[in-house]
Write a protein that holds these residues in place. Structure first.
Motif, PDB file in Angstrom:
ATOM      1  N   HIS A  77       0.842  -1.198   0.000  1.00 22.28           N
ATOM      2  CA  HIS A  77       0.000   0.000   0.000  1.00 22.28           C
ATOM      3  C   HIS A  77       0.878   1.249   0.000  1.00 22.28           C
ATOM      4  O   HIS A  77       2.055   1.186   0.326  1.00 22.28           O
ATOM      5  CB  HIS A  77      -0.806   0.085   1.308  1.00 22.28           C
ATOM      6  CG  HIS A  77      -1.608  -1.106   1.658  1.00 22.28           C
ATOM      7  ND1 HIS A  77      -2.970  -1.186   1.457  1.00 22.28           N
ATOM      8  CD2 HIS A  77      -1.259  -2.279   2.256  1.00 22.28           C
ATOM      9  CE1 HIS A  77      -3.429  -2.342   1.911  1.00 22.28           C
ATOM     10  NE2 HIS A  77      -2.405  -3.032   2.394  1.00 22.28           N
ATOM     11  N   HIS A 128      -5.939  -3.935   6.860  1.00 22.42           N
ATOM     12  CA  HIS A 128      -5.374  -3.086   5.802  1.00 22.42           C
ATOM     13  C   HIS A 128      -5.993  -3.280   4.434  1.00 22.42           C
ATOM     14  O   HIS A 128      -6.015  -2.361   3.622  1.00 22.42           O
ATOM     15  CB  HIS A 128      -3.858  -3.325   5.705  1.00 22.42           C
ATOM     16  CG  HIS A 128      -3.505  -4.767   5.430  1.00 22.42           C
ATOM     17  ND1 HIS A 128      -3.293  -5.230   4.164  1.00 22.42           N
ATOM     18  CD2 HIS A 128      -3.372  -5.837   6.265  1.00 22.42           C
ATOM     19  CE1 HIS A 128      -3.012  -6.533   4.238  1.00 22.42           C
ATOM     20  NE2 HIS A 128      -3.055  -6.924   5.494  1.00 22.42           N
ATOM     21  N   GLU A 152       2.607  -0.879   4.420  1.00 19.10           N
ATOM     22  CA  GLU A 152       2.304   0.465   3.930  1.00 19.10           C
ATOM     23  C   GLU A 152       3.623   1.176   3.673  1.00 19.10           C
ATOM     24  O   GLU A 152       4.537   1.126   4.505  1.00 19.10           O
ATOM     25  CB  GLU A 152       1.519   1.262   4.985  1.00 19.10           C
ATOM     26  CG  GLU A 152       0.116   0.735   5.269  1.00 19.10           C
ATOM     27  CD  GLU A 152      -0.949   1.317   4.341  1.00 19.10           C
ATOM     28  OE1 GLU A 152      -0.615   2.154   3.472  1.00 19.10           O
ATOM     29  OE2 GLU A 152      -2.121   0.906   4.491  1.00 19.10           O
ATOM     30  N   HIS A 213      -2.663  -3.338  -3.264  1.00 22.64           N
ATOM     31  CA  HIS A 213      -4.033  -3.118  -2.788  1.00 22.64           C
ATOM     32  C   HIS A 213      -4.960  -2.835  -3.968  1.00 22.64           C
ATOM     33  O   HIS A 213      -6.123  -3.256  -3.980  1.00 22.64           O
ATOM     34  CB  HIS A 213      -4.034  -1.937  -1.800  1.00 22.64           C
ATOM     35  CG  HIS A 213      -5.227  -1.888  -0.911  1.00 22.64           C
ATOM     36  ND1 HIS A 213      -5.487  -0.838  -0.068  1.00 22.64           N
ATOM     37  CD2 HIS A 213      -6.249  -2.778  -0.735  1.00 22.64           C
ATOM     38  CE1 HIS A 213      -6.615  -1.081   0.595  1.00 22.64           C
ATOM     39  NE2 HIS A 213      -7.085  -2.241   0.205  1.00 22.64           N
ATOM     40  N   ASP A 223      -3.670   2.290  -4.537  1.00 22.19           N
ATOM     41  CA  ASP A 223      -2.292   2.105  -4.046  1.00 22.19           C
ATOM     42  C   ASP A 223      -1.808   0.663  -4.239  1.00 22.19           C
ATOM     43  O   ASP A 223      -2.636  -0.250  -4.207  1.00 22.19           O
ATOM     44  CB  ASP A 223      -2.214   2.496  -2.547  1.00 22.19           C
ATOM     45  CG  ASP A 223      -3.163   1.686  -1.661  1.00 22.19           C
ATOM     46  OD1 ASP A 223      -4.314   1.444  -2.086  1.00 22.19           O
ATOM     47  OD2 ASP A 223      -2.748   1.287  -0.564  1.00 22.19           O
TER      48      ASP A 223
HETATM   49 ZN   LIG Z   1      -4.075   0.414   0.681  1.00 22.98          ZN
END
Ligand SMILES: [Zn+2]
Length: 235
Positions: A77, A128, A152, A213, A223
């Protein structure tokens, strides 16, 4: 004479009972001894131990839950605080607060200099990925969190990719150097993914198991987006 015979028979029966009981006891002791010699179940060497240096920055337990399933995926992400601070969007404290307050989470966050923060330990499910699907894994529909480790990366996508999160006016305030990913982040991601893949046999280092993602929640999420260069992590 009859009584003598009776006593002999009783004596033989008692003897047989003792012999049978003795053999049984011996067998039991032998099996117990064998069991005690068996090695306890141990994780295979050092592979199970995370060898990447991380900065522990645990989110509250209410932002995650105990992991039950073996992970088979990694989901990548991007995140930032561009909405509130377009000129200073990458403060880790701000990222932490955004996750904490929104009730979502991630296992890891990779900072701009390649520093790796652990927000949720791997033995817990981080929130997430949310809703989505992967064509190769229909059983994971809307359930990918349970089977994945979330990473992330502090980064900002293109204006179009950011449009559902921040107004164009805000995007225009972002220094162009802050858009996209840094080389240090790719390096850190390589190290982290190698480490994860080495510790979880279910996570293969390929594009079926390491996904964006935007591939899982297509149309809903953008993302890590088009600025993320998959070839830089060998995928
Ligand atoms: Zn994401």
């Amino acid at each position: 004479m009859k009584k003598e015979m009776k006593n002999i028979v009783i004596g033989i029966i008692v003897l047989i009972v003792f012999i049978v009981a003795g053999v049984h006891l011996k067998q039991r002791m032998a099996s117990q001894l064998a069991a005690s010699k068996e090695k306890p179940v141990e994780p295979s060497s050092s592979k199970i131990t995370k060898s990447v240096e991380t900065i522990e920055y645990d989110l509250p337990l209410s932002n995650s839950e105990k992991r039950v399933e073996h992970p088979t995926h990694v989901v990548l992400h991007f995140t930032s605080n561009a909405l509130n601070k377009p000129q200073d969007p990458y403060l880790i404290e701000d990222a932490y607060d955004i996750f904490k307050e929104s009730g979502v989470s991630t296992n890891y966050v990779i900072g701009r200099s390649g520093e790796i923060y652990s927000f949720v330990p791997e033995n817990r499910v981080a929130y997430h990925a949310g809703k989505g699907s992967l064509s190769d894994f229909p059983e994971y529909n809307d359930r990918l969190n349970y089977y994945s480790i979330g990473i992330e990366i502090l980064a900002i996508g293109t204006c179009e990719e950011m449009s559902t999160m921040i107004p164009v006016e805000n995007f225009d305030l972002i220094d162009s150097d802050l858009v996209g990913y840094t080389e240090a982040q790719y390096q850190a991601l390589n190290v982290l993914i190698e480490d994860i893949v080495g510790r979880y046999p279910g996570i293969k280092k390929n594009r079926a198991h390491i996904v964006g993602h935007d591939e899982y929640s297509t149309g809903r999420k953008t993302d890590p987006g088009s600025l993320f260069d998959w070839s830089k992590i060998g995928l």
